[in-house]
Design a protein around this motif. Structure first.
Motif, PDB file in Angstrom:
ATOM      1  N   LEU A 559       0.825  -1.211   0.000  1.00 24.96           N
ATOM      2  CA  LEU A 559       0.000   0.000   0.000  1.00 24.96           C
ATOM      3  C   LEU A 559       0.857   1.256   0.000  1.00 24.96           C
ATOM      4  O   LEU A 559       0.566   2.220  -0.742  1.00 24.96           O
ATOM      5  N   ILE A 562       2.270   1.724  -3.396  1.00 25.71           N
ATOM      6  CA  ILE A 562       1.225   2.127  -4.337  1.00 25.71           C
ATOM      7  C   ILE A 562       0.984   3.632  -4.254  1.00 25.71           C
ATOM      8  O   ILE A 562       0.894   4.327  -5.281  1.00 25.71           O
ATOM      9  N   MET A 563       0.865   4.175  -3.050  1.00 30.18           N
ATOM     10  CA  MET A 563       0.569   5.591  -2.880  1.00 30.18           C
ATOM     11  C   MET A 563       1.717   6.469  -3.391  1.00 30.18           C
ATOM     12  O   MET A 563       1.493   7.484  -4.060  1.00 30.18           O
ATOM     13  N   GLN A 600      -2.736   3.397 -12.544  1.00 28.98           N
ATOM     14  CA  GLN A 600      -3.257   3.139 -11.208  1.00 28.98           C
ATOM     15  C   GLN A 600      -4.006   1.814 -11.140  1.00 28.98           C
ATOM     16  O   GLN A 600      -4.044   1.173 -10.086  1.00 28.98           O
ATOM     17  N   PHE A 604      -2.817  -0.530  -8.258  1.00 31.33           N
ATOM     18  CA  PHE A 604      -3.660  -0.927  -7.131  1.00 31.33           C
ATOM     19  C   PHE A 604      -4.126  -2.380  -7.215  1.00 31.33           C
ATOM     20  O   PHE A 604      -4.256  -3.053  -6.194  1.00 31.33           O
ATOM     21  N   ILE A 653      -5.773  -2.798   1.416  1.00 33.30           N
ATOM     22  CA  ILE A 653      -5.537  -1.790   0.379  1.00 33.30           C
ATOM     23  C   ILE A 653      -6.733  -0.846   0.242  1.00 33.30           C
ATOM     24  O   ILE A 653      -6.572   0.378   0.191  1.00 33.30           O
ATOM     25  N   LYS A 657      -6.358   2.789   1.817  1.00 30.69           N
ATOM     26  CA  LYS A 657      -6.379   3.891   0.861  1.00 30.69           C
ATOM     27  C   LYS A 657      -7.437   4.920   1.266  1.00 30.69           C
ATOM     28  O   LYS A 657      -7.199   6.127   1.193  1.00 30.69           O
ATOM     29  N   GLN A 658      -8.618   4.469   1.683  1.00 31.63           N
ATOM     30  CA  GLN A 658      -9.668   5.402   2.084  1.00 31.63           C
ATOM     31  C   GLN A 658      -9.251   6.206   3.306  1.00 31.63           C
ATOM     32  O   GLN A 658      -9.487   7.424   3.372  1.00 31.63           O
ATOM     33  N   ILE A 660      -6.174   6.917   4.300  1.00 31.47           N
ATOM     34  CA  ILE A 660      -5.115   7.857   3.920  1.00 31.47           C
ATOM     35  C   ILE A 660      -5.682   9.036   3.141  1.00 31.47           C
ATOM     36  O   ILE A 660      -5.337  10.204   3.400  1.00 31.47           O
ATOM     37  N   ASN A 661      -6.569   8.759   2.188  1.00 28.71           N
ATOM     38  CA  ASN A 661      -7.141   9.844   1.387  1.00 28.71           C
ATOM     39  C   ASN A 661      -7.980  10.797   2.246  1.00 28.71           C
ATOM     40  O   ASN A 661      -7.913  12.019   2.077  1.00 28.71           O
ATOM     41  N   GLU A 708     -10.256   8.505  -7.010  1.00 31.32           N
ATOM     42  CA  GLU A 708     -10.502   7.764  -5.767  1.00 31.32           C
ATOM     43  C   GLU A 708     -11.798   6.972  -5.836  1.00 31.32           C
ATOM     44  O   GLU A 708     -11.850   5.792  -5.466  1.00 31.32           O
ATOM     45  N   GLN A 712     -12.420   2.862  -6.170  1.00 38.13           N
ATOM     46  CA  GLN A 712     -13.307   2.220  -5.191  1.00 38.13           C
ATOM     47  C   GLN A 712     -14.375   1.389  -5.892  1.00 38.13           C
ATOM     48  O   GLN A 712     -14.694   0.276  -5.456  1.00 38.13           O
TER      49      GLN A 712
END
Length: 961
Positions: A559, A562-563, A600, A604, A653, A657-658, A660-661, A708, A712
Motif C-alpha cells: 500500500l 502504491i501511494m 493506477q 492498485f 488496500i 487507501k480510504q 489515507i485519502n 478515488e 473504489q
C-alpha cells in the motif's frame, strides 16, 4: 495571426460597427449602457412578451406584459442575499470579478503598476520602502515587464482594474481587482456561447426517494427547504443583437451571475499575452506557474459562517447557504442542493457531486445485501461440515506437507480457525452476491446515463463538448497553424495529428516502463512474504500466525509503495499530456485520465489479481516443487486458502487507501494554509474577502476525487465475491467523502472558476469497462479461487447421498515416494487431485472442465441480462426527450426575425379566411392579405423614439385585436 492580435483586431472591428450603428440610429452603444442610461427621456425598458404569447400571437408587440415582468422580477430577486461590500470596487458599485495577487520584497522599489498603466488605486494602503531606489534583479525586472504588458492587454480589452497594496506582511502584497463592464461581458458571452434565459418555469426537480415516500404518504427526513432556490429557464445561446428578448436584460449588474462573470473574465485572462507567444508566454496560468503572480482567483461571496438567528434565510449569501444547508456534518442525511452548487461552482463541480450522491445512494442496497450475505455465513458457520471435519479429533492424525522449503510438517487440525473464517467468504451466498453485483453495476450505470442526461438538459449543457467547446489557451498559444473548424466555420489554432500520434506513442513507452516497475515491485513483495514466512515459521511463538503476519505486513508495504508511485506517475502523466498538444480541455482531461487510470489500475489491482488468480496455482507437489530462484519456492496459499488472503489484501488496500485519502483531505489543506500564512506572515491581514481568500489554498480540481471513487468502484465490483463487506465500507466512506469534499470547496480552498461540463467525461467509459471486467473477474473467482465447483462435484457425484461428509480427504493427495519419502521425508498430504506417483487424476480434469463451463455460462447469462437491461432502459427519459424538442421549438420561434412573425401571422389569417368563408374569391383573398401585410409591415417599420440598447416601443397592430 497571434491570438492576442486577433482578439485586438476583433475588438476594434466590433467597436467600429457599434459606433457606426449608433451614429445611424442617433443613439449610444447598447453595450455601454449602465442602469443610469436605461431611463433616458423617461422611457422604461419593455420586453416583447413571453414565448407562449409570441407563439399564440397574443400581445406580441404590447408595451407591457405582466407574466414576463413577474418572471424578470423573480429572476432579479433570486440568488441575491446580502452582498459582502468587500467584494466590490471602492465605489461599492462595480463587482470584483477576479483578483490577481503578487508579492514584492520591501527592499525593492515600489512596484506600482499604476505609474505606467493608470490603474485605479488606493494609495492609503501603500507604505513606500526606505530602499525605494534599489535596483531589482533580472528575474524581478522580467516579472515586472510581464505584468505591465499583461495588464496593458487587459485594459485594451476593456477590463477595469483597481489596485490595493498591503504592507503589513513580510512582503508588500499587491491585490489587483478586475471588473468586466457590461459590453465586455456581452461580447465574450456571445463568443463562448453562454446560454441566457428566455422564459422562467417552476423548478420541479424530484428525487426518486422523495417520489416513493410521497406515494406512501410517509414523512421525508432527507428533504429540506433550501432558501433562494434557482429558477429553471428555457434558454438559448446568448446574442447581443437579441439582448432585449432575454429575461432580466434591463438589470445589467445582475444579468450575469458572479460565477458566469468570473468564467468570462478567466477566458480573457487565459488568452492575453504577456510576452512572446511562440514561447507560450500567454495566460494567467503561465504567469502564476512562473511566479510573476502569487495567485489568481475569483472571490467567494463572503464569509461562510452563519451571521446569526436574526438573519433571514433569504438574506444569506450563496456561500453561507451552501455551508449551512450542505457542507456541515449535521446535513449528512439531507439531499444535496445541486442547483445551488451549480450556480456557485459551475456545472463541472456540480455534476461531480451529483454523480457521487447518486453512486452513494445506489450503494445502499448493495451494502445491505452484502451485509446480509456476510451475516448468513457468520450464523451458519457452525453448520459447516468441512469445518467440523477439520476441527475433529481425526484431523489431528492427518499430517500436511510443509508450506515452504525450510518449514516443518503440520497437522490438519491447526487450520480449524482458518477453515471457519474461510466459510464467511466462501459459501453459496457469495455466488448469489457476485451475480447480484454484476447486475447492480450495469443497472447503476444505465440509470446514471438517464440522470446525467436530465442534469445536462436542466443545466443547459447538452451538446456542449461537440458544438461549443473552444481550444485550450495553452494549446492556442503553442499551436503552429490555423485551420477552419468544420462545425463553427471559424479559423482556430491547429496541431498536426501525425505529430500528436507520434508523441502519444512515445509517451506510451514511458507508461509501459512505469508499469514494469510496478510488476518488479510486486515480485519484490512476493519474495518478502516468502522470506518472512520462513523466518516466522522458525520461531515457535510466531509459528501459528506466521502466514497472517507475513501477508498483512506485505499488504501494508504494498500500500505504501502504491501511494508513492501513484503520486509520482501522476506528475509524469501531466507533463506527457501537455506535450501531446490536445486541442480542447475535454480532450486533455480525457487523455490525462486514461493515462493515470491505466497505471493506477495496475498499481492498485495487480497484487490483488496475483493472489486471486495466480498464487498457489504453480507450486508443484512434494519432490517436484517449483522455485522462484535458488531454494525459494513459489509462493503457496496460506493455511486457510487463497480466498482469505485475497479478502485480507483487499481490505488492507481498500480501507487503508480510504483512510489515507480522508486524512489527506482533512489535514493537507490546513497544513498548506498554515504554511502559506507562516511563509508570507499573513496573520495580520483579513479585513476584506480578497485577503481572506488569499489565505486559503488553491483549488486543485476534481481529478483526484474522481480517481478515488472510480478505483473504489473497481474494488466493490471486480473482487466482491471475496469481500462482501466492500460495498458497506464504500458506503460509510462516501458519506464522509461528500461532507469532506463539500467543506473543502466551500471553506478551505479558494473559489474555483466555474466550468461547464456535459457529463463526467471519460470516467463513465472507465466505469463501464470496470463493470464488464467485474463479470469476468467474479466468474473466475467463483470457479478457480473458491471451492464452489469442486464442492458441487463432490456433493452430487462422489459424496454419500448428496452430503459433504469426507470432503476434506477427497481434496487431499498423498505425497509420492519418488524424491520425497525415498529421500527420508515424512509422508504427508497436500491439496490437489494427484495419484501416488504425482500424476493428475481424471477428477482434476473433470473439475477443470466444469470450471471453464461455469465461467462461460456465467458470463453469457450475465452479459445477456445486462444487454437486456441496456435495451429496456432508455438513455434519455421519454419525458425529457419531449421537453428537449419543445424547448428547441420555443427557442427557434422566440428568436426569429419580424419577417418570420409576419409570415406566421399571414399564414394563420389565410387559414382563417379559408375556414370562415369558402366563397371568398382568390382575388378578394389576395387583396385582404395584401392590405394586412402592408399595415403589419408599416407597424414594424414605424419610426420610434427609443434609445439604442432599450427594447423598441412597438404598438399593437389593430389587425391583431
Amino acid at each position: 495571426m497571434s491570438k492576442f492580435l486577433l482578439r485586438k483586431k476583433q475588438r476594434e472591428k466590433y467597436e467600429l460597427q457599434n459606433k457606426e450603428r449608433s451614429e445611424e440610429e442617433g443613439g449610444v452603444d447598447p453595450l455601454s449602457l449602465s442602469p443610469a442610461h436605461s431611463s433616458l427621456n423617461g422611457d422604461t425598458p419593455k420586453d416583447y412578451g413571453s414565448i407562449t404569447s409570441l407563439l399564440n400571437n397574443e400581445d406580441v408587440f404590447n408595451n407591457t406584459n405582466t407574466n414576463t415582468t413577474s418572471a424578470e422580477t423573480n429572476r432579479n430577486n433570486v440568488l441575491r442575499g446580502i452582498h459582502d461590500q468587500s467584494t466590490f470596487f471602492a465605489d461599492k458599485t462595480r463587482k470584483i470579478d477576479f483578483v490577481l495577487v503578487y508579492e514584492d520584497d520591501k527592499s525593492d522599489s515600489l512596484d506600482n503598476p499604476g505609474f505606467t498603466l493608470d490603474l485605479e488605486s488606493n494609495p492609503t494602503d501603500r507604505t513606500p520602502s526606505p530602499n525605494i531606489h534599489k535596483k531589482p534583479g533580472k528575474k524581478k525586472q522580467k516579472f515586472r515587464l510581464w505584468r505591465q504588458k499583461f495588464l496593458g492587454g487587459l485594459q485594451t480589452i476593456g477590463l477595469d482594474i483597481e489596485s490595493d497594496v498591503i504592507a503589513q506582511c513580510k512582503n508588500n502584497l499587491h491585490f489587483l481587482k478586475l471588473h468586466a463592464p457590461w459590453g465586455v461581458l456581452c461580447r465574450y458571452a456571445e463568443e463562448l456561447n453562454l446560454r441566457a434565459p428566455l422564459q422562467a418555469h417552476p423548478n420541479q426537480e424530484l428525487n426518486w426517494t422523495e417520489w416513493i415516500l410521497a406515494k406512501l404518504r410517509l414523512p421525508n427526513p432527507m428533504w429540506e427547504d433550501v432558501p433562494n432556490r434557482p429558477l429553471d429557464y428555457y434558454t438559448c445561446p446568448f446574442k447581443t443583437s437579441k439582448i432585449d428578448r432575454f429575461l432580466g436584460s434591463d438589470d445589467v449588474e445582475n444579468f450575469f451571475s458572479r460565477a458566469q462573470r468570473s468564467r468570462l473574465v478567466y477566458e480573457i485572462l487565459s488568452t492575453t499575452a504577456f510576452g512572446r507567444e511562440k514561447k507560450g508566454e500567454v495566460g494567467i496560468s503561465r504567469l502564476v506557474e512562473e511566479g510573476a503572480y502569487s495567485a489568481a482567483f475569483p472571490l467567494h461571496d463572503g464569509s461562510y459562517e452563519h451571521p446569526g438567528n436574526d438573519t433571514s434565510p433569504s438574506d444569506l449569501n450563496a456561500r453561507q447557504i451552501l455551508y449551512h444547508y450542505w457542507a456541515r456534518w449535521g446535513r449528512w442525511y439531507k439531499y444535496q442542493p445541486l442547483d445551488h452548487i451549480r450556480e456557485y461552482f459551475g456545472e463541472r463541480i456540480a455534476i461531480y457531486f451529483a454523480w457521487l450522491g447518486f453512486y452513494t445512494g445506489w450503494l445502499l442496497p448493495a451494502a445491505a445485501i452484502g451485509l446480509f450475505v456476510f451475516l448468513y455465513g457468520f450464523f451458519t458457520m457452525e453448520q459447516n461440515v468441512i469445518a467440523q471435519e477439520v476441527c475433529s479429533e481425526a484431523a489431528k492424525n492427518v499430517t500436511m506437507c510443509p508450506l515452504c522449503e525450510n518449514c516443518r510438517t503440520w497437522d490438519l487440525h491447526q487450520i480449524c480457525f482458518y477453515t471457519k473464517l474461510a466459510y464467511l467468504f466462501d459459501h453459496p451466498g457469495t455466488v448469489f452476491y457476485a451475480v447480484f453485483m454484476s447486475f447492480w453495476a450495469v443497472t447503476f450505470l444505465e440509470y446514471w446515463k438517464r440522470k446525467s442526461a436530465s442534469l445536462a438538459h436542466h443545466w443547459d449543457c447538452i451538446g456542449f463538448q461537440d458544438e461549443e467547446e473552444r481550444p485550450r489557451p495553452d494549446f492556442a498559444a503553442k499551436a503552429p497553424y490555423l485551420e477552419k473548424n468544420p462545425i463553427t466555420g471559424i479559423r482556430e489554432p491547429s496541431f498536426p495529428k501525425a505529430i500528436r500520434l507520434r508523441r502519444i506513442a512515445a509517451g506510451s513507452g514511458l507508461i509501459l516502463l512505469m508499469i514494469s516497475l510496478v510488476i518488479i515491485f510486486i515480485l519484490a513483495v512476493i519474495i518478502y512474504r516468502t522470506l518472512a514466512s520462513i523466518y516466522l515459521f522458525s520461531s515457535p511463538k510466531t509459528r501459528p500466525i506466521a502466514q497472517i503476519l507475513a501477508s498483512t505486513s506485505g499488504a501494508v508495504i504494498n500500500l505504501m509503495a502504491i501511494m508513492v508511485m501513484g503520486r509520482f506517475y501522476e506528475k509524469l502523466a501531466l507533463r506527457l499530456t501537455n506535450w501531446e498538444m490536445h486541442r480542447t480541455q475535454s480532450d486533455f482531461d480525457d487523455n490525462l485520465t486514461f493515462k493515470v487510470f491505466i497505471f493506477q489500475f495496475i498499481n492498485f489491482y495487480s497484487s490483488i489479481l496475483y493472489i486471486a488468480f495466480f498464487k498457489g496455482k504453480f507450486v508443484g507437489y512434494p519432490g517436484h516443487y517449483k522455485h522462484i530462484f535458488g531454494s525459494v519456492r513459489n509462493e503457496d496459499c496460506g493455511n486457510g486458502g487463497c480466498l482469505i488472503e485475497l479478502a485480507q489484501q483487499l481490505g488492507v488496500i481498500m480501507m487503508g487507501k480510504q483512510i489515507i485519502n480522508n486524512a489527506q483531505e482533512v489535514f493537507i489543506p490546513k497544513l498548506k494554509a498554515w504554511w502559506h500564512s507562516q511563509k508570507s506572515k499573513l496573520q495580520r491581514i483579513g479585513g476584506s474577502q480578497m485577503e481572506e481568500d488569499y489565505k486559503l489554498v488553491d483549488n486543485e480540481g476534481l481529478f483526484q476525487e474522481y480517481l478515488e471513487m472510480v478505483l473504489q468502484f473497481g474494488f466493490i465490483t471486480i473482487f466482491v465475491a471475496a469481500f462482501p463487506l466492500a460495498p458497506l465500507c464504500a458506503l460509510l466512506n462516501n458519506w464522509m467523502e461528500i461532507r469532506l469534499d463539500a467543506q473543502k470547496f466551500v471553506c478551505e480552498t479558494r473559489r474555483a472558476v466555474a466550468e461547464r461540463a456535459e457529463n463526467i467525461g471519460i470516467w463513465f467509459k472507465i466505469l463501464e469497462m470496470l463493470a464488464q471486467l467485474a463479470v469476468i473477474s467474479n466468474a473466475f473467482l467463483i470457479a478457480f479461487t473458491s471451492d464452489f465447483i469442486q464442492k458441487l462435484v463432490f456433493k452430487y457425484e462422489y459424496g454419500e447421498r448428496g452430503t459433504m461428509k469426507d470432503y476434506v480427504m477427497f481434496t487431499l493427495s498423498k505425497s509420492p515416494k519418488e524424491r520425497w519419502t525415498d529421500e527420508g521425508q515424512e509422508e504427508c498430504y497436500y491439496r490437489g487431485f494427484r495419484d501416488d506417483h504425482g500424476n493428475l487424476t481424471p477428477v482434476h480434469w473433470k473439475i477443470l472442465a466444469l470450471k471453464f463451463a461455469f465461467v462461460i455460462i456465467f458470463e453469457h447469462v450475465v452479459f445477456g441480462v445486462c444487454k437486456l437491461i441496456d435495451i429496456l432502459v432508455p438513455d434519455i427519459p421519454a419525458s425529457l426527450d419531449v421537453k428537449m424538442k419543445r424547448e428547441r421549438f420555443l427557442a427557434k420561434e422566440a428568436l426569429q426575425d419580424a419577417e418570420h412573425v409576419l409570415q406566421k401571422v399571414l399564414t394563420e389569417e389565410e387559414d382563417r379566411y379559408d375556414s370562415e368563408d369558402s366563397n371568398f374569391s382568390p382575388s378578394t383573398r389576395r387583396k385582404a392579405l395584401g392590405e394586412l401585410s402592408d399595415k403589419f409591415s408599416a407597424t414594424l417599420t414605424e419610426p420610434s423614439q427609443h434609445k439604442i440598447g432599450q427594447p423598441a416601443k412597438r404598438r399593437r397592430s389593430p389587425l391583431l385585436s
